[in-house]
Design an enzyme around this catalytic site. Structure first.
Site: not given
Ligand code: NAD
Length: 462
Positions: A314, A369
């Site tokens: 978010a 990632y």
């Protein structure tokens, strides 16, 4: 990076306190340095009936001049000594201890045969030295019929449990051998019984049948080879450069131009060359090809450069998202495509990627990632079937490794990451580098499409 807790619990007072409070007790792990013997002790060899890997094991023990033992098994003793291995047959209740144990389980055909694994390891469970190695050699399950596949797959549960149970820095790993791939075993078995694999545990590796490339000098398997290592200015990349150079390679150390001072130092220390270049640049492939030309072509590329830009999804802006995806995954795809299309990587060459256990397990605040590192695994799995000329692609997936990247993690999370593995400590950059050295070896031609965790058997994503 310092791990004060490990130093503390290895002091006499620290040992007592940790034991009494039931705290983790990481031991100091043995690591390889040039000139060390392959194994600093005896290798105990065992076998389930009908196995086919003993002659390959014997040929390694002989070529590495390692002493072996068998456990109340005169037939196996005779087989090893026939291959000129120095071998002693010891009684099942021997008080001897062993530095490594190699068990040939390729002959196990069905679940009922697995009792031979119990019988052998039950007898020697307390007879393995600290930083010892347990290796089982099995048959690749996917290539077996249902009964054999079931039994061979069962070995992985056993190995993972042994890795968690034996403690004292003892590792346990499983090598699955394709039928007829015995000649491709040596480089992998050398890695797993030696101190080079000190932080690799609970792993299964597949060895395929292919042309077996010989190495004349096992202390310099990469002599005459040029290898590019990306992200080589510091951390894991600098260590990879050092280890590949130790193993004989000329290393072209690549990193971003702002890191040039550190990059030059790394390259100078190992007699390599520095290539300041952003791996996401459009001409990165061309620059690598140009640099390799001066060294007679490229044997391997190690895609180590990587970044984290953590935020919950978010809160993640597109800049963080795109940076991580571009550096960690998309640049690798583009550079590989360029190097392969232009035949820059030579015959029997290597593409070696660095993923992460975060790409296997996912991690809070790391959607970018984890996605990039999972993509690396997909790329390895996908490309392996398409590569020609004996070129292989494999990846390491490091767990918690002591570098500047992990030093930046908040203390409590860092401490949890460090301890939540069978070694109760973080790994060192050299542990990742040694695994990459094994993949890079010309003798590792049968090691294809593997993703090997260098994580001390971390509980994360296991
Ligand atoms: P690090 O931050 O210490 O080093 C990364 C290097 O990559 C730096 O020198 C950096 O300048 C270079 N780099 C970044 N962007 C680049 C670009 N665009 N072009 C060229 N070079 C670039 O990180 P590290 O801890 O040494 O990690 C090395 C690799 O291992 C990364 O791929 C990382 O994701 C992976 N890894 C690390 C850990 C760990 O515990 N440290 C765990 C899992 C995976």
């Amino acid at each position: 990076m310092s791990d004060r807790y490990t130093s503390f619990v290895n002091s006499p007072m620290g040992q007592t306190i940790a034991k009494n409070l039931g705290l983790p007790q990481p031991v100091s792990l043995d690591r390889y340095t040039l000139g060390d013997a392959l194994v600093s002790g005896t290798v105990l060899v065992g076998q389930a009936a009908g196995g086919s890997a003993v002659s390959a094991i014997a040929s390694l023990l002989k070529s590495a001049n390692v002493s072996a033992a068998t456990l109340a098994d005169t037939d196996l003793e005779a087989e090893l000594s026939k291959s000129s291995v120095k071998v002693t047959n010891v009684a099942a209740d021997t008080s001897d201890k062993f530095k490594a144990v190699v068990f040939d389980a390729t002959g196990i055909e069905e679940a009922a045969d697995l009792v031979s694994v119990y019988e052998f390891f039950h007898a020697i469970a307390r007879k393995i030295e600290a930083s010892g190695r347990v290796v089982i050699i099995g048959s690749t399950p996917e290539l077996c019929g249902v009964k054999k596949r079931t039994a061979q797959r069962a070995l992985l549960g056993f190995i993972k449990a042994v890795g968690k149970e034996f403690k004292k820095g003892i590792t346990a790993n499983l090598i699955y051998l394709e039928d007829g791939a015995d000649k491709n075993l040596e480089s992998t078995l050398r890695f797993f019984i030696s101190e080079r694999s000190t932080y690799v545990s609970g792993q299964d590796v597949r060895i395929s049948k292919t042309i077996a490339n010989k190495v004349d000098d096992w202390t310099k398997p990469l002599a005459g080879k040029a290898i590019v290592v990306t992200g080589a200015a510091r951390g894991i990349g600098a260590s990879i450069a050092e280890i590949l150079s130790r193993d004989g390679a000329h290393v072209i150390c690549l990193d971003i131009p702002p890191a040039q001072e550190d990059l030059n130092q790394v390259a100078a220390k190992i007699g390599g060359s520095a290539l300041p270049c952003d791996i996401t640049a459009d001409d990165a492939g061309e620059r690598i090809a140009e640099a390799a030309k001066a060294h007679g072509g490229l044997h391997a590329i190690v895609h180590n450069a990587g970044v984290t830009r953590d935020k919950t999804l978010a809160n993640m802006d597109d800049k963080r998202w795109n940076m991580v995806m571009n550096i960690n995954l998309i640049s690798q795809e583009k550079v590989n495509a360029y190097l392969l299309e232009n035949n820059v990587i030579g015959k029997n060459g290597r593409i070696i990627c660095v993923s992460s256990i975060s790409g296997i397990a996912g991690n809070m605040g790391q959607t970018n990632y984890a996605m990039s590192k999972a993509g690396v695994i997909g790329m390895v799995e996908g490309m392996q079937g398409e590569l020609k000329n004996g070129i292989t692609i494999n990846a390491v997936a490091p767990g918690f490794i002591e570098t500047e990247m992990t030093a930046a993690i908040p203390f409590a999370i860092r401490e949890a990451g460090r301890r939540m593995n069978s070694m109760s400590q973080g790994g060192e950059p050299v542990d990742v580098a040694e695994a990459i050295g094994w993949f890079a070896s010309p003798a590792s031609s049968g090691v294809k499409g593997n993703v090997v965790r260098v994580c001390g058997q971390s509980l994360i994503g296991a």
